[in-house]
Design an enzyme around this catalytic site. Structure first.
Site, short mmCIF file in Angstrom:
data_model
loop_
_atom_site.label_atom_id
_atom_site.label_comp_id
_atom_site.label_asym_id
_atom_site.label_seq_id
_atom_site.Cartn_x
_atom_site.Cartn_y
_atom_site.Cartn_z
N GLU A 155 14.36 13.94 -26.55
CA GLU A 155 13.69 12.73 -26.04
C GLU A 155 14.02 12.68 -24.56
OE1 GLU A 155 12.64 9.67 -24.46
OE2 GLU A 155 14.40 8.72 -25.33
N CYS A 167 14.16 3.45 -19.70
CA CYS A 167 13.89 4.70 -20.38
C CYS A 167 12.58 4.61 -21.14
CB CYS A 167 15.01 5.05 -21.35
SG CYS A 167 14.95 4.25 -22.93
#
Length: 596
Positions: free
Chosen positions: A298, A332
């Protein structure tokens, strides 16, 4: 009616019983966690009461210590050892021993572990958020949204559905295997290794840990060197909950250190989950490739936030500002590119500008501030460089927020929330991940144009599309090459923990969260068995038994037609011929050759 009446009564009685059962509180023991190391008063000893000045010209790694400090105030918090590769591998060995015991645990025991954690989190929200705030600079509200709520949602989903998705799943056996039962089993992989980033120190630890432990694995987590202080405290919560359910020691380990610590972990485990930058993600892939260790990555994001002309401008403007500035600029999952339809561009910018000018940044625990500090040293210099590049290429600053009472030693840790207009894709700000409280807004004229703009990025994590016509928003979102899409909302996907989370391109691959993330921690095994054993067993048809008969291939041709022919009559004729061949006693091909 006489037939259905008893069934309705039984169904109603069952529903009442279920409701009454829900009213009975579960028996969840409380746990004691030593909080002396994270209470602010406890850290103000003579040794820990100074302002930390990061060393210039040399790395912390040379000192074999991970130095910890509050980015919003630069107050020193202490240090943790940078573990050597040998120490990391020993932790993995211990976790592997624990996993062999835990793999035999019941789902009942695993659910109790989750309930104990959930109970502690709910009762100690303020403490958890304060620790996150002190270690990363985010506000208490941002910590609650990004750390507490997401983690509680994941635990609740696992309690409700986790066992269901880890039980054997039966599949169809197809036409040729009607006499067989087919299923997929999900077994623990062993030791999961997680290398997580600093921006959500609580959730980034709990997210992979919950999936790994509930699926029967152990896990070793390498926390960021920028969030080791909080990570080690959160580990104590996990250890206390595991002890309360009688889990083996070392089932969950947290290791601290730098690059070599992470490299040693990658080469020692059975699966790697990484949350961080694309550059480090590529290095992890290379290291994992030596032993063919599977990885889930990720990585970065440059999410597009698209606003069509048929929206409620004020409503969407508030969501847009939150999307740009969330988590004190540590976004994020934040939006970094804003595309607004030309017809409403001015009014949208005006609404956003008004909101951003009211935003104040400052030490999050020292007053009422909307934004906290940047966690990384010198990151403000990168943000300023991106802004300057945009200004040199024709962009303008439309608005900036204000600063609160910032200490002299922490000035570089803050960056004002900034709205930039008249941007385009020649600017670095629209191409590179900023990871900061900057809101660049670009005009677009058609839906086709905005889809092209949104896809003009090396990243592909998520997008958000706003339109008064929901169908239109869905059509736009469906054409954007990314892993997560929200219609008339932003980042709501992550609160739906039944959904997988992850991206494409430089945003990574693989998924965590949801069914896909849970099963990604498993060895997926296909199993086939006889449906009516021992009455019907597998028997090789005589024409294709060794030695194969002369008409063996003819038999196979007919069998394929009987099973897969498109016309039912052709299939029936082929089936009759197959049955004829099975009843005939044809001599084997080799014996015929010998007779000739």
């Amino acid at each position: 009616m006489a037939f259905w009446w008893p069934l309705l009564v039984l169904a109603f009685a069952y529903a009442i019983c279920r409701f009454l059962f829900m009213l009975i509180p579960p028996n969840v023991p409380s746990i004691d966690v030593d909080v002396s190391e994270v209470l602010e008063d406890a850290n103000q000893t003579q040794e820990n009461s100074f302002i930390y000045i990061p060393p210039r010209g040399r790395t912390q790694q040379a000192d074999r210590k991970v130095q910890c400090y509050e980015p919003a105030t630069m107050k020193y918090l202490g240090f943790y050892p940078a573990l050597t590769p040998a120490e990391v591998k020993e932790r993995v060995v211990q976790a592997r021993r624990a996993q062999k015991i835990w793999a035999k645990s019941s789902f009942k025991q695993r659910r109790q572990f989750l309930r104990i954690l959930l109970n502690y989190i709910i009762k100690h929200q303020q403490l958890i958020c304060e620790v996150s705030s002190r270690d990363t600079g985010k506000t208490m509200v941002d910590a609650s949204l990004g750390e507490i709520m997401t983690t509680c949602e994941k635990i609740t989903w696992l309690l409700s559905e986790g066992e269901r998705w880890l039980k054997p799943e039966y599949r169809s056996s197809g036409r040729s295997m009607l006499h067989k039962k087919s299923k997929v089993e999900f077994h623990p992989l062993g030791v999961i290794g997680a290398i997580v980033s600093w921006n959500y120190p609580f959730h980034n630890i709990f997210n992979p840990m919950l999936a790994a432990v509930f699926s029967g694995n152990s896990i070793v987590i390498k926390v960021s060197e920028h969030a080791s202080w909080s990570g080690c405290f959160y580990h104590q919560i996990i250890q206390s909950a595991l002890a309360a359910v009688g889990a083996p020691e070392n089932l969950v380990e947290v290791v601290t250190g730098f690059a070599e610590t992470g490299e040693a972990l990658v080469s020692s485990v059975d699966k790697v989950i990484f949350v961080g930058s694309p550059g480090v993600g590529k290095m992890i892939m290379r290291n994992a490739a030596d032993k063919l260790i599977p990885v889930t990555l990720e990585l970065g994001g440059k999410d597009a936030f698209i606003v069509c002309e048929d929206v409620d401008v004020d409503h969407v403007a508030h969501i847009a500002v939150r999307a740009a500035l969330q988590s004190s600029g540590q976004n994020c999952a934040g939006a970094e590119r804003f595309y607004v339809r030309r017809e409403i561009y001015s009014s949208f910018v005006s609404a956003v500008t008004k909101i951003v000018k009211s935003v104040s940044a400052g030490p999050p625990l020292a007053g009422k501030y909307d934004m906290g500090a940047l966690c990384l040293i010198e990151h403000s210099e990168k943000l300023e460089s991106l802004v300057n590049d945009a200004l040199e290429k024709g962009a303008e600053i439309a608005a900036r927020g204000s600063f609160g009472n910032i200490g002299e030693g922490a000035v570089d840790q803050f960056f004002p929330p900034t709205v930039i207009v008249d941007v385009n894709h020649t600017m670095k700000l629209m191409q590179e991940e900023a990871f900061g409280p900057i809101m660049p807004i670009m005009k677009f004229s058609t839906d086709e144009e905005v889809v092209k703009l949104a896809n003009d990025s090396k990243y592909g994590l998520g997008c958000a599309v706003f339109s008064g016509n929901k169908h239109r928003a869905k059509v736009i979102a469906s054409q954007i090459h990314c892993g997560v899409a929200a219609i008339n909302d932003f980042a709501s996907n992550y609160m739906c923990q039944s959904l997988p989370f992850g991206g494409v391109k430089h945003s990574g691959f693989g998924r965590f969260a949801g069914v896909e993330g849970l099963r990604a921690c498993c060895l997926v095994k296909s199993v086939v068995e006889d449906r009516w054993w021992p009455f019907i067993k597998t028997k090789i048809p005589k024409p294709i038994q060794y030695p194969v008969a002369e008409n063996g291939f003819e038999f196979q041709e007919l069998l394929v037609k009987a099973l897969y022919g498109l016309n039912i009559w052709d299939r029936l004729r082929a089936l009759v011929n197959v049955l004829k061949m099975l009843t005939e006693q044809n001599p084997p091909a080799n014996s015929r050759r010998r007779n000739d």
